[in-house]
Design a protein around this motif. Structure first.
Motif, PDB file in Angstrom:
ATOM      1  N   SER A 188       0.838  -1.190   0.000  1.00 53.10           N
ATOM      2  CA  SER A 188       0.000   0.000   0.000  1.00 53.10           C
ATOM      3  C   SER A 188       0.874   1.241   0.000  1.00 53.10           C
ATOM      4  O   SER A 188       2.008   1.242   0.462  1.00 53.10           O
ATOM      5  N   LYS A 189       0.324   2.321  -0.521  1.00 50.62           N
ATOM      6  CA  LYS A 189       1.058   3.579  -0.575  1.00 50.62           C
ATOM      7  C   LYS A 189       1.121   4.205   0.814  1.00 50.62           C
ATOM      8  O   LYS A 189       0.190   4.076   1.611  1.00 50.62           O
ATOM      9  N   HIS A 202       0.285  13.103  -6.342  1.00 48.10           N
ATOM     10  CA  HIS A 202       1.538  12.341  -6.286  1.00 48.10           C
ATOM     11  C   HIS A 202       1.256  10.837  -6.392  1.00 48.10           C
ATOM     12  O   HIS A 202       0.458  10.294  -5.619  1.00 48.10           O
ATOM     13  N   PRO A 203       1.923  10.156  -7.313  1.00 48.06           N
ATOM     14  CA  PRO A 203       1.630   8.734  -7.516  1.00 48.06           C
ATOM     15  C   PRO A 203       2.109   7.821  -6.400  1.00 48.06           C
ATOM     16  O   PRO A 203       1.653   6.672  -6.307  1.00 48.06           O
ATOM     17  N   GLY A 204       3.007   8.326  -5.544  1.00 43.90           N
ATOM     18  CA  GLY A 204       3.549   7.474  -4.490  1.00 43.90           C
ATOM     19  C   GLY A 204       2.882   7.639  -3.150  1.00 43.90           C
ATOM     20  O   GLY A 204       3.349   7.061  -2.158  1.00 43.90           O
ATOM     21  N   LEU A 205       1.787   8.407  -3.094  1.00 39.39           N
ATOM     22  CA  LEU A 205       1.141   8.719  -1.827  1.00 39.39           C
ATOM     23  C   LEU A 205      -0.366   8.556  -1.897  1.00 39.39           C
ATOM     24  O   LEU A 205      -0.966   8.619  -2.971  1.00 39.39           O
ATOM     25  N   GLU A 206      -0.957   8.409  -0.731  1.00 41.49           N
ATOM     26  CA  GLU A 206      -2.404   8.518  -0.580  1.00 41.49           C
ATOM     27  C   GLU A 206      -2.678   9.674   0.374  1.00 41.49           C
ATOM     28  O   GLU A 206      -2.132   9.704   1.488  1.00 41.49           O
ATOM     29  N   ASP A 225       9.042  13.868  -2.971  1.00 41.81           N
ATOM     30  CA  ASP A 225       9.983  12.826  -3.392  1.00 41.81           C
ATOM     31  C   ASP A 225      11.155  12.721  -2.423  1.00 41.81           C
ATOM     32  O   ASP A 225      11.603  11.616  -2.080  1.00 41.81           O
ATOM     33  N   LEU A 246      10.069  10.949   0.770  1.00 40.60           N
ATOM     34  CA  LEU A 246       9.904   9.514   0.549  1.00 40.60           C
ATOM     35  C   LEU A 246      11.260   8.812   0.432  1.00 40.60           C
ATOM     36  O   LEU A 246      11.439   7.697   0.931  1.00 40.60           O
ATOM     37  N   GLU A 247      12.215   9.473  -0.208  1.00 47.64           N
ATOM     38  CA  GLU A 247      13.548   8.894  -0.336  1.00 47.64           C
ATOM     39  C   GLU A 247      14.235   8.802   1.030  1.00 47.64           C
ATOM     40  O   GLU A 247      14.906   7.807   1.337  1.00 47.64           O
ATOM     41  N   ARG A 290      12.729   5.926   2.845  1.00 42.85           N
ATOM     42  CA  ARG A 290      13.162   4.640   2.280  1.00 42.85           C
ATOM     43  C   ARG A 290      14.584   4.285   2.687  1.00 42.85           C
ATOM     44  O   ARG A 290      14.884   3.141   3.030  1.00 42.85           O
TER      45      ARG A 290
END
Length: 299
Positions: free
Chosen positions: A2-3, A26-30, A264, A267-268, A271
């Motif tokens: 899941s995001k 943003h495609p990487g988040l909800e 971004d 998120l990096e 990660r």
């Protein structure tokens, strides 16, 4: 998988025009929800981006519980204590500048983030805008800069100006030093090195000059205002050194895209576990420098 879920705190023009569109797209988040001090504003912004509205203390805790990260579009001294609470709840932080207008407030957030082990990014536009981030990196890599002059002269309070950001009480109280000062410092520090000393002078109604000494041996100057005449407003940085001169590009790109780059970066950092160069500790340092300048001006 899941995001990651990210909540948004704030419903003003900056949240409406920049934060919410960037987070929702943003495609990487909800986008897990929107919290606002005014329930009707939270409901309107949440409805525009198909998410849940929250308000009040109960809503704040609920949004923290439903989110992996929180983005802030609030006045700095409201942002800071709420960010400390979000960090304690285990949420990563995407903050606006300045982190706070007091050193104690900024340190509280930085310490809370460190204690919780959460990642953080402070959205200083020049560090993330497509038209400026690469330029800053290139000039910092060159080195050999002798001096720099930066100016950030806004016309927010010029006669006839109708910007919605002029309605912000904290901007009117704190002026250009605190509103646009973080932008200038966030660029000059990676270019010339940490600031070791600052001298501040202010003229009315809101024009502040800073002279900065850097640990590299270079010196820089900064002019800051939100009350420049419209015809005289503008932003720029000029570097001079071994390689000649370099001037900050004028085309920065769209703010929503720039904020997307800050997402971004967060998120990096989440990660990899590696702190971003423009994290809350850097935000604390900006507050320390600006608070020192303000103390001189008040004296």
């Amino acid at each position: 998988m899941s995001k990651p879920r990210i909540g948004l705190l704030g419903t003003g023009p900056w949240a409406e025009r920049t934060h919410a569109p960037a987070l929702a797209a943003h495609p990487g988040l909800e986008l897990s929800g929107v919290w606002g001090r005014r329930p009707e504003a939270a409901a309107a912004l949440a409805a525009a981006h198909d998410t849940t509205a929250h308000s009040g203390e109960v809503g704040l805790d609920a949004l923290f519980a439903e989110s992996d990260a929180v983005a802030f579009a609030l006045p700095p001294d409201i942002q800071a204590p709420l960010a400390a609470r979000a960090a304690a709840a285990g949420c990563h932080l995407l903050m606006d500048k300045p982190v706070a207008t007091s050193v104690a407030g900024a340190r509280e957030v930085a310490d809370a983030a460190a204690a919780a082990g959460v990642a953080s990014v402070v959205f200083c536009t020049l560090r993330f805008a497509a038209g400026t981030a690469g330029w800053l990196g290139e000039q910092a890599a060159k080195g050999g800069w002798f001096t720099a002059h930066a100016y950030w002269l806004g016309a927010l309070y010029a006669p006839g100006e109708t910007s919605p950001y002029a309605e912000s009480p904290w901007r009117r109280e704190k002026g250009g030093l605190w509103d646009v000062g973080p932008h200038a410092l966030s660029a000059l520090i990676p270019l010339l090195g940490e600031v070791s000393d600052v001298t501040a002078v202010r003229t009315e109604p809101d024009l502040t000059h800073l002279v900065l000494r850097h640990v590299s041996g270079a010196a820089s100057s900064v002019a800051l205002s939100l009350s420049a005449p419209k015809a005289g407003a503008g932003t720029g940085i000029e570097l001079r050194g071994e390689h000649g001169t370099a001037v900050l590009p004028e085309d920065w790109g769209d703010p929503v895209t720039s904020f997307g780059a800050a997402i971004d970066a967060l998120l990096e950092s989440v990660r990899t576990g590696q702190p971003h160069a423009c994290d809350v500790r850097f935000g604390l340092r900006l507050t320390e420098i600006l608070a020192g300048a303000e103390q001189q001006l008040n004296a």
